[in-house]
Motif scaffolding. Sequence first.
Motif, PDB file in Angstrom:
ATOM      1  N   ASP A  65      44.362  81.361  65.095  1.00  0.00           N
ATOM      2  CA  ASP A  65      43.583  80.405  64.308  1.00  0.00           C
ATOM      3  C   ASP A  65      42.108  80.624  64.600  1.00  0.00           C
ATOM      4  OD1 ASP A  65      42.928  78.227  62.676  1.00  0.00           O
ATOM      5  OD2 ASP A  65      43.019  76.822  64.345  1.00  0.00           O
ATOM      6  N   LYS A  66      41.307  80.829  63.554  1.00  0.00           N
ATOM      7  CA  LYS A  66      39.865  80.989  63.705  1.00  0.00           C
ATOM      8  C   LYS A  66      39.152  79.741  63.210  1.00  0.00           C
ATOM      9  CE  LYS A  66      35.777  83.457  62.139  1.00  0.00           C
ATOM     10  NZ  LYS A  66      35.197  84.463  61.217  1.00  0.00           N
ATOM     11  N   PHE A  67      38.159  79.299  63.978  1.00  0.00           N
ATOM     12  CA  PHE A  67      37.324  78.173  63.570  1.00  0.00           C
ATOM     13  C   PHE A  67      35.965  78.358  64.228  1.00  0.00           C
ATOM     14  CE2 PHE A  67      39.772  77.084  67.295  1.00  0.00           C
ATOM     15  CZ  PHE A  67      38.890  76.443  68.132  1.00  0.00           C
ATOM     16  N   PHE A  68      35.133  77.328  64.244  1.00  0.00           N
ATOM     17  CA  PHE A  68      33.796  77.424  64.819  1.00  0.00           C
ATOM     18  C   PHE A  68      33.537  76.235  65.733  1.00  0.00           C
ATOM     19  CE2 PHE A  68      33.876  79.700  60.866  1.00  0.00           C
ATOM     20  CZ  PHE A  68      33.157  80.857  61.101  1.00  0.00           C
ATOM     21  N   GLN A  69      32.610  76.424  66.674  1.00  0.00           N
ATOM     22  CA  GLN A  69      32.236  75.342  67.570  1.00  0.00           C
ATOM     23  C   GLN A  69      30.739  75.444  67.892  1.00  0.00           C
ATOM     24  OE1 GLN A  69      34.519  75.921  71.175  1.00  0.00           O
ATOM     25  NE2 GLN A  69      33.111  77.435  71.993  1.00  0.00           N
ATOM     26  N   ASP A  70      30.183  74.370  68.447  1.00  0.00           N
ATOM     27  CA  ASP A  70      28.792  74.406  68.884  1.00  0.00           C
ATOM     28  C   ASP A  70      28.596  75.481  69.942  1.00  0.00           C
ATOM     29  OD1 ASP A  70      28.003  72.315  67.247  1.00  0.00           O
ATOM     30  OD2 ASP A  70      28.307  70.784  68.777  1.00  0.00           O
ATOM     31  N   THR A 116      31.792  87.251  73.688  1.00  0.00           N
ATOM     32  CA  THR A 116      32.224  88.639  73.844  1.00  0.00           C
ATOM     33  C   THR A 116      33.737  88.756  73.721  1.00  0.00           C
ATOM     34  OG1 THR A 116      30.361  89.009  75.342  1.00  0.00           O
ATOM     35  CG2 THR A 116      32.074  90.680  75.301  1.00  0.00           C
ATOM     36  N   GLY A 117      34.463  87.744  74.168  1.00  0.00           N
ATOM     37  CA  GLY A 117      35.913  87.743  74.007  1.00  0.00           C
ATOM     38  C   GLY A 117      36.308  87.779  72.543  1.00  0.00           C
ATOM     39  N   TYR A 118      35.550  87.037  71.714  1.00  0.00           N
ATOM     40  CA  TYR A 118      35.836  87.034  70.270  1.00  0.00           C
ATOM     41  C   TYR A 118      35.489  88.394  69.656  1.00  0.00           C
ATOM     42  CZ  TYR A 118      35.594  86.022  65.319  1.00  0.00           C
ATOM     43  OH  TYR A 118      35.781  86.065  63.963  1.00  0.00           O
ATOM     44  N   SER A 119      34.322  88.934  70.028  1.00  0.00           N
ATOM     45  CA  SER A 119      33.907  90.197  69.412  1.00  0.00           C
ATOM     46  C   SER A 119      34.775  91.369  69.860  1.00  0.00           C
ATOM     47  CB  SER A 119      32.431  90.482  69.737  1.00  0.00           C
ATOM     48  OG  SER A 119      32.235  90.628  71.134  1.00  0.00           O
ATOM     49  N   ARG A 120      35.281  91.324  71.113  1.00  0.00           N
ATOM     50  CA  ARG A 120      36.095  92.433  71.614  1.00  0.00           C
ATOM     51  C   ARG A 120      37.567  92.315  71.230  1.00  0.00           C
ATOM     52  NH1 ARG A 120      31.526  93.645  72.724  1.00  0.00           N
ATOM     53  NH2 ARG A 120      30.711  94.536  74.674  1.00  0.00           N
ATOM     54  N   ALA A 121      38.098  91.101  71.240  1.00  0.00           N
ATOM     55  CA  ALA A 121      39.537  90.934  71.018  1.00  0.00           C
ATOM     56  C   ALA A 121      39.859  90.140  69.761  1.00  0.00           C
ATOM     57  CB  ALA A 121      40.172  90.261  72.235  1.00  0.00           C
ATOM     58  N   GLY A 122      39.161  89.038  69.513  1.00  0.00           N
ATOM     59  CA  GLY A 122      39.454  88.206  68.357  1.00  0.00           C
ATOM     60  C   GLY A 122      39.328  88.963  67.045  1.00  0.00           C
ATOM     61  N   THR A 164      23.281  78.166  66.873  1.00  0.00           N
ATOM     62  CA  THR A 164      23.711  76.847  67.363  1.00  0.00           C
ATOM     63  C   THR A 164      25.193  76.613  67.147  1.00  0.00           C
ATOM     64  OG1 THR A 164      22.996  75.887  65.247  1.00  0.00           O
ATOM     65  CG2 THR A 164      21.432  75.805  67.081  1.00  0.00           C
ATOM     66  N   ALA A 165      25.884  77.596  66.565  1.00  0.00           N
ATOM     67  CA  ALA A 165      27.343  77.539  66.430  1.00  0.00           C
ATOM     68  C   ALA A 165      27.889  78.953  66.589  1.00  0.00           C
ATOM     69  CB  ALA A 165      27.757  76.941  65.090  1.00  0.00           C
ATOM     70  N   GLU A 166      29.193  79.051  66.881  1.00  0.00           N
ATOM     71  CA  GLU A 166      29.799  80.358  67.123  1.00  0.00           C
ATOM     72  C   GLU A 166      31.262  80.354  66.687  1.00  0.00           C
ATOM     73  OE1 GLU A 166      30.031  81.242  71.291  1.00  0.00           O
ATOM     74  OE2 GLU A 166      30.688  79.217  71.805  1.00  0.00           O
ATOM     75  N   PRO A 167      31.803  81.537  66.325  1.00  0.00           N
ATOM     76  CA  PRO A 167      33.228  81.615  65.975  1.00  0.00           C
ATOM     77  C   PRO A 167      34.107  81.582  67.213  1.00  0.00           C
ATOM     78  CG  PRO A 167      32.230  83.787  65.835  1.00  0.00           C
ATOM     79  CD  PRO A 167      31.109  82.828  66.130  1.00  0.00           C
ATOM     80  N   VAL A 168      35.315  81.061  67.022  1.00  0.00           N
ATOM     81  CA  VAL A 168      36.314  80.980  68.088  1.00  0.00           C
ATOM     82  C   VAL A 168      37.659  81.396  67.497  1.00  0.00           C
ATOM     83  CG1 VAL A 168      37.446  79.497  69.785  1.00  0.00           C
ATOM     84  CG2 VAL A 168      35.095  79.000  69.089  1.00  0.00           C
ATOM     85  N   ALA A 169      38.456  82.109  68.288  1.00  0.00           N
ATOM     86  CA  ALA A 169      39.832  82.420  67.891  1.00  0.00           C
ATOM     87  C   ALA A 169      40.763  81.951  68.994  1.00  0.00           C
ATOM     88  CB  ALA A 169      40.013  83.914  67.654  1.00  0.00           C
ATOM     89  N   ILE A 170      41.805  81.226  68.613  1.00  0.00           N
ATOM     90  CA  ILE A 170      42.836  80.819  69.569  1.00  0.00           C
ATOM     91  C   ILE A 170      44.161  81.408  69.111  1.00  0.00           C
ATOM     92  CG2 ILE A 170      44.125  78.911  70.582  1.00  0.00           C
ATOM     93  CD1 ILE A 170      41.717  77.201  70.455  1.00  0.00           C
ATOM     94  N   ALA A 171      44.764  82.199  69.985  1.00  0.00           N
ATOM     95  CA  ALA A 171      46.041  82.843  69.667  1.00  0.00           C
ATOM     96  C   ALA A 171      47.156  82.210  70.495  1.00  0.00           C
ATOM     97  CB  ALA A 171      45.967  84.338  69.958  1.00  0.00           C
ATOM     98  N   THR A 172      48.293  81.988  69.850  1.00  0.00           N
ATOM     99  CA  THR A 172      49.519  81.645  70.563  1.00  0.00           C
ATOM    100  C   THR A 172      50.225  82.955  70.851  1.00  0.00           C
ATOM    101  OG1 THR A 172      49.673  79.588  69.299  1.00  0.00           O
ATOM    102  CG2 THR A 172      51.626  80.279  70.521  1.00  0.00           C
ATOM    103  N   ILE A 173      50.560  83.194  72.113  1.00  0.00           N
ATOM    104  CA  ILE A 173      51.057  84.503  72.505  1.00  0.00           C
ATOM    105  C   ILE A 173      52.295  84.396  73.395  1.00  0.00           C
ATOM    106  CG2 ILE A 173      48.793  85.611  72.342  1.00  0.00           C
ATOM    107  CD1 ILE A 173      48.487  85.292  75.346  1.00  0.00           C
TER     108      ILE A 173
END
Length: 262
Positions: A108-113, A195-201, A153-162
């Motif tokens: 799931d991708k979304f954004f946060q502050d 960096t976690g998002y850019s490298r893996a997400g 002032t905001a950034e993308p986030v990815a949360i994976a169920t693994i």
Amino acid sequence: MMKSQTEAPVDITENMNDAAASDIFGDSSTDVALHRANPLMALGEVSGSVSASDFVFPRLKIAQRVGDLGQIFEPGALVLGNEIQLTTKDAKSKTFGPPVELIVLNLDKFFQDYLLYQQDGPRPAYYKNEAAVYAAGKTLEWTGERPDRIAPTAEPVAIATILVKKPDGLESGNFGVNIPGFGDCTLAKWTMTRTGYSRAGRRLIMARTTDFAQSNLMYGVWALNTKDEKINGNWVFTPALSLIRRNTPETVEAIVAAVTPS
């Protein structure tokens, strides 16, 4: 003192009036009576009103030099649930391994502050999509030139169920799911930011479109390790993710059967 094996089991409805018991076990006196008559009817099982909020997955994290986790585990190690170190540092190469194998069930991708790390600091606000980010007056791009660049002032986030496979040689009872073709494993959540998002997400998001265009992410087995990188003047450990093989349809069917509530 240990209880006798012949001692009668405790019935929690014993001291309840019928109204209180029926609130939990059913609306009819029959439901309450059945429970009182056979309180051991679901030995070893979970019964009652179970919902998604009852499932709390352990988090897969990287121990960093800064933060509480790096005070407990070796910085650079992959850690599950703040309790289990999954990778160890080789004394000669100074690198971590062996890589942890995992299967992505969904992402799931979304954004946060965008907030700088502060222990016990404020929690970010979350945004469903870019439109919501801009509607809140936030930005997503770096502006200006070094050394005076202005952060977004905001950034993308990815949360994976693994599914995280149990590393060879690890003594732990936490890997109770067995998937034929994959092995003993456990469910977990993996949050990827910066960096976690850019490298893996981004790699996982792209994989759904390219590597698994005709199937889905569950058909991939990934190897995850860490890499020590200098980013913006600071040394941090980043995820190093690679696709190592594909699952068979039979393995994917076993995954679905294992994680789908009966």
